[in-house]
Design a protein around this motif. Structure first.
Motif, PDB file in Angstrom:
ATOM      1  N   LEU A 129       6.514  -1.161   5.764  1.00  0.00           N
ATOM      2  CA  LEU A 129       7.480  -0.064   5.742  1.00  0.00           C
ATOM      3  C   LEU A 129       6.972   1.023   6.683  1.00  0.00           C
ATOM      4  N   ASN A 130       7.886   1.775   7.255  1.00  0.00           N
ATOM      5  CA  ASN A 130       7.502   2.859   8.155  1.00  0.00           C
ATOM      6  C   ASN A 130       7.373   4.180   7.396  1.00  0.00           C
ATOM      7  N   ILE A 131       6.242   4.847   7.588  1.00  0.00           N
ATOM      8  CA  ILE A 131       6.019   6.176   7.043  1.00  0.00           C
ATOM      9  C   ILE A 131       6.208   7.185   8.168  1.00  0.00           C
ATOM     10  N   THR A 132       6.970   8.236   7.910  1.00  0.00           N
ATOM     11  CA  THR A 132       7.193   9.276   8.914  1.00  0.00           C
ATOM     12  C   THR A 132       6.319  10.478   8.600  1.00  0.00           C
ATOM     13  N   ASP A 148       0.805  -1.221   0.000  1.00  0.00           N
ATOM     14  CA  ASP A 148       0.000   0.000   0.000  1.00  0.00           C
ATOM     15  C   ASP A 148       0.837   1.270   0.000  1.00  0.00           C
ATOM     16  N   VAL A 149       2.140   1.136   0.135  1.00  0.00           N
ATOM     17  CA  VAL A 149       2.989   2.319   0.248  1.00  0.00           C
ATOM     18  C   VAL A 149       2.935   3.168  -1.017  1.00  0.00           C
ATOM     19  N   ALA A 164       8.832  11.374   5.229  1.00  0.00           N
ATOM     20  CA  ALA A 164       9.772  10.315   4.824  1.00  0.00           C
ATOM     21  C   ALA A 164       9.004   9.016   4.614  1.00  0.00           C
ATOM     22  N   ILE A 165       9.460   8.257   3.633  1.00  0.00           N
ATOM     23  CA  ILE A 165       8.921   6.921   3.368  1.00  0.00           C
ATOM     24  C   ILE A 165      10.072   5.934   3.497  1.00  0.00           C
ATOM     25  N   GLY A 166       9.941   5.020   4.448  1.00  0.00           N
ATOM     26  CA  GLY A 166      11.031   4.092   4.724  1.00  0.00           C
ATOM     27  C   GLY A 166      11.366   3.194   3.541  1.00  0.00           C
ATOM     28  N   ARG A 167      12.587   2.695   3.547  1.00  0.00           N
ATOM     29  CA  ARG A 167      13.042   1.782   2.481  1.00  0.00           C
ATOM     30  C   ARG A 167      13.408   0.409   3.015  1.00  0.00           C
TER      31      ARG A 167
END
Length: 374
Positions: A287-290, A242-243, A268-271
């Motif tokens: 993934l972590n979304i900031t 869904d990212v 930020a969108i984690g990788r």
């Protein structure tokens, strides 16, 4: 629809429009998860005197279609970063957790000598003592002294020698050496005009002490503390599939534990993909979304908290829409809406969302009554 005037052609007397092959062919609309009927025109004569079954109807409405998702997140200071000392000696003083790290001020002490913090992207990896030395470590020193208000003089650009590779960074000039010496005097350090490995610690940006890892008396060349950025952010784990619907700088809304809703932005969108196991034992790649609150004052009273974040990936305002069940997929291609008297009105489809579909076309107006299967 070529060859078919769906807007004006009334049903022929004594005939009925029937489901192709007397069986309803259901086609699933991927975005809406609903079904519509594929029809053709024609069929067998209707039996005389057959009573027509009542049909369900709905109205074309003008509305806003917004593709939103609300996900849980955690308010805090972001990911922790480990800080290791360098050089030799024993740790004699450490900061307190929660303290803000100030540029040019001591972060910890080694053999009772302060080790100040600089901000930059390159650690000091050698002794800077010779005028003419060039490198990115010199740039870090120059940038920090300038930020602290010291006059560092002119830094000459590099003139690559023929056949020799260029060296990135600035030159350690005599004026820069003099500025360094003056800063050392003001900081209570030995005014040598030189810097050796371990005499300053370089952090990536404004920082806050998150935790203490070392104890007094430990060797300095170990993990000493962890730091985080000073700005509070919300970390939201999102399924990797869904990212793609989330864009950098997208505006979001954050609901705090008090119920107050504040504005935020994706920063930020984690990788790094993390495998997370849910309660049923299924593994999910995330993934972590900031997300950063747009006003720091909105979260001033909180250091950590669970929050909810609403992402909006697409918005269509003031469009005409009907339930997906009102769509008829025509055999010759395209879609139509059926009026209660049996007439068909051609319709172009737009956004599908949660059982509704955007529709446009000649004769498609707000309040129009149409037949629906749902």
């Amino acid at each position: 629809m070529a060859g078919t005037d769906v807007a004006d052609a009334p049903p022929r007397r004594g005939r009925k429009r029937h489901v192709l092959g007397a069986v309803a062919l259901l086609a699933v609309v991927a975005a809406g998860g609903a079904a519509f009927v594929v029809i053709d025109h024609g069929g067998e004569p209707e039996a005389t005197g057959t009573a027509k079954a009542p049909v369900a109807t709905t109205s074309v409405v003008k509305t806003d279609l917004s593709d939103t998702r609300t996900l849980p997140g955690t308010l805090g200071f972001g990911a922790e970063r480990s800080v290791r000392g360098a050089g030799t000696g024993l740790v004699t003083r450490l900061p307190k957790a929660g303290a803000t790290v100030a540029r040019g001020k001591p972060l910890y002490w080694v053999d009772d000598h302060p080790v100040p913090a600089f901000v930059g992207d390159t650690p000091l990896f050698r002794k800077l003592d010779k005028v003419g030395t060039r490198g990115r470590d010199v740039t870090v020193v120059a940038n920090n002294l300038r930020a602290l208000g010291y006059t560092i003089g002119y830094l000459p650009p590099q003139t690559p020698a023929a056949g020799k590779p260029s060296v990135p960074g600035d030159v350690f000039t005599a004026p820069l050496k003099s500025a360094l010496k003056q800063w050392q005097v003001d900081a209570g350090l030995e005014p040598t005009g030189t810097l050796d490995v371990g005499q300053v610690v370089v952090l990536p940006g404004p920082s806050r002490v998150a935790s203490i890892k070392a104890q007094l008396g430990d060797p300095v060349a170990e993990e000493l503390i962890t730091v985080t950025p000073t700005a509070k952010v919300v970390t939201v784990p999102v399924d990797a599939t869904d990212v793609g619907t989330i864009r950098p700088k997208a505006r979001v809304s954050i609901v705090l534990p008090s119920g107050k809703k504040i504005a935020g932005q994706v920063t930020a969108i984690g990788r790094t993909v993390q495998d997370v196991t849910d309660g049923s034992g299924q593994n999910t790649a995330q993934l972590n979304i900031t997300v950063t609150p747009r006003k720091a004052a909105d979260v001033k009273a909180l250091d950590a908290a669970g929050v909810e974040v609403t992402f909006t990936s697409q918005v269509r305002r003031g469009v005409l829409a009907v339930p997906v069940g009102a769509l008829l997929a025509l055999r010759e291609g395209g879609y139509a809406l059926q009026l209660p008297d049996g007439k068909l009105v051609a319709a172009e489809t737009g956004m599908f969302l949660r059982g509704m579909v955007e529709v446009t076309g000649t004769g498609v107006t707000e309040g129009l009554k149409v037949v629906t299967s749902s």
